[in-house]
Design a protein around this motif. Structure first.
Motif, PDB file in Angstrom:
ATOM      1  N   UNK A 168       0.870  -1.185   0.000  1.00 29.06           N
ATOM      2  CA  UNK A 168       0.000   0.000   0.000  1.00 29.06           C
ATOM      3  C   UNK A 168       0.897   1.222   0.000  1.00 29.06           C
ATOM      4  N   UNK A 169       0.454   2.297  -0.648  1.00 31.83           N
ATOM      5  CA  UNK A 169       1.348   3.447  -0.835  1.00 31.83           C
ATOM      6  C   UNK A 169       1.601   4.221   0.442  1.00 31.83           C
ATOM      7  N   UNK A 170       0.739   4.035   1.461  1.00 34.99           N
ATOM      8  CA  UNK A 170       0.944   4.642   2.779  1.00 34.99           C
ATOM      9  C   UNK A 170       0.444   3.657   3.825  1.00 34.99           C
ATOM     10  N   UNK A 171       0.085   4.121   5.017  1.00 34.12           N
ATOM     11  CA  UNK A 171      -0.475   3.206   6.014  1.00 34.12           C
ATOM     12  C   UNK A 171      -1.759   2.590   5.454  1.00 34.12           C
ATOM     13  N   UNK A 172      -1.856   1.250   5.443  1.00 33.75           N
ATOM     14  CA  UNK A 172      -3.040   0.619   4.841  1.00 33.75           C
ATOM     15  C   UNK A 172      -4.349   1.161   5.405  1.00 33.75           C
ATOM     16  N   UNK A 173      -5.231   1.511   4.501  1.00 31.76           N
ATOM     17  CA  UNK A 173      -6.518   2.100   4.863  1.00 31.76           C
ATOM     18  C   UNK A 173      -7.533   1.021   5.226  1.00 31.76           C
TER      19      UNK A 173
END
Length: 371
Positions: A168-173
């Motif tokens: 995921x591109x940041x903290x997984x949503x």
């Protein structure tokens, strides 16, 4: 036989599993040498010993290795997670710009070997990820899909965080976490002990040193510059404690292994701050040598952890936390001796290479049976 091998408590002794191992180090092969077939992907490895189950991955042996993976005679396939996919610029650069290339060796096939698990694999798959980062590399997503257990050394307390910036591109949503495939991948993750290194476990170790023969209150040997800020700030506190009269042993230069282990054994406390990852070999080496590890509080989930006040001591990283922990520990030396004894027993039971390998086998085969 080394002293620690003799002292290790008996692990569950099912029949020795037949294992096919792929990776840079024969970790499972060292624990089960008679029943493990190890295929080395270490770029600088030049020798093989097929009679003893040690093979080299080459362009000419890739097809044979693929056939071995499809062999239903194996109980378990264990693959070491690569740092990145072999076709990435980083992987190509690390392969091409090596000294071995100057001698005519360009082992490109070795980086490809784990990719064979994209094909047919007859036995359950377990993955060992001893890497420093607390994330699973994007290139290893296919291993998450193939494995019954993905053992991760630096496993975040929230397992989803292992996908931050990779899958995921940041903290997984929340949306990412609701997807069934992602949840299956997350549920494959298991904590992995770094444990005592093979090189240390293979040699006789100094036995526990009585309190009267301890020569240092605190010992530390390791990189500080260009490492963790935990080490930089903690070193200042240790040096301030030295000015107060605490005996702080910090070598001026790297020590030979035997001398390093002897210095561990002669210290009451061994400072084991996190470096590029929270776990470090020193944590387990110090307990094995009969000293008490002192580390900043863990930020990961651990297998068979060294518990605070029972097997080790932990401190808060805020200013003054390390100094307070050292003063409190040294004020009760009989308690330190009890912690050291329990910590050594915990390491012998759960954190030697054979114990970790047995845990990997038992866990993976149990999960495979449940499926």
């Amino acid at each position: 036989m080394s002293e620690q091998v003799q002292a290790s408590p008996a692990a569950p002794r099912a029949s020795a599993p037949r294992i096919l191992e792929i990776g840079p180090t024969g970790y499972m092969h060292a624990a089960f040498p008679e029943t493990t077939e190890f295929h080395s992907t270490w770029p600088d490895e030049t020798s093989a010993d097929p009679a003893r189950g040690r093979h080299l991955v080459t362009l000419g042996t890739l097809r044979e290795l693929a056939a071995r993976l499809a062999d239903p005679g194996f109980d378990l396939v264990v693959v070491h997670a690569p740092a990145c996919a072999p076709w990435t610029p980083r992987a190509l650069g690390r392969t091409i710009f090596r000294r071995s290339v100057l001698h005519g060796s360009l082992p490109l096939a070795r980086s490809v070997a784990p990719q064979l698990l994209r094909g047919r694999v007859a036995a359950p798959v377990a993955v060992l990820d001893f890497d420093d980062p607390a994330v699973v590399d994007r290139g290893n997503a296919f291993l998450l899909d193939r494995a019954v257990a993905y053992f991760k050394r630096e496993l975040p307390a929230d397992h989803w965080q292992a996908f931050t910036g990779t899958l995921h591109w940041r903290v997984p949503t929340a949306r990412f976490r609701r997807i069934a495939r992602n949840r299956r991948r997350m549920e494959t993750l298991r904590p992995l002990s770094l444990g005592v290194p093979l090189e240390v476990f293979a040699r006789p170790l100094p036995g526990p040193v009585p309190e009267a023969e301890k020569t240092a209150d605190v010992f530390f040997a390791g990189r500080v510059k260009d490492s963790s800020t935990v080490r930089e700030t903690g070193l200042d506190e240790l040096l301030a404690l030295r000015a107060e009269g605490v005996v702080v042993d910090i070598p001026d230069a790297p020590l030979p292994l035997d001398a390093y282990l002897a210095r561990l054994a002669r210290a009451r406390l061994v400072w084991t701050p996190e470096g590029y990852g929270w776990q470090c070999f020193r944590l387990y080496e110090s307990a094995l040598c009969g000293s008490v590890p002192l580390a900043n509080r863990p930020s990961i989930e651990r297998h068979a952890p060294l518990l605070d006040g029972e097997h080790a001591l932990y401190y808060d990283v805020e200013p003054g936390g390390l100094a307070r922990a050292v003063r409190a520990a040294l004020a009760d030396r009989p308690r330190l001796a009890r912690i050291a004894e329990a910590g050594r027993a915990q390491v012998l039971a759960h954190h030697t290479p054979p114990a970790i390998a047995r845990h990997v086998v038992d866990t993976a085969l149990r999960l495979a049976a449940a499926r």
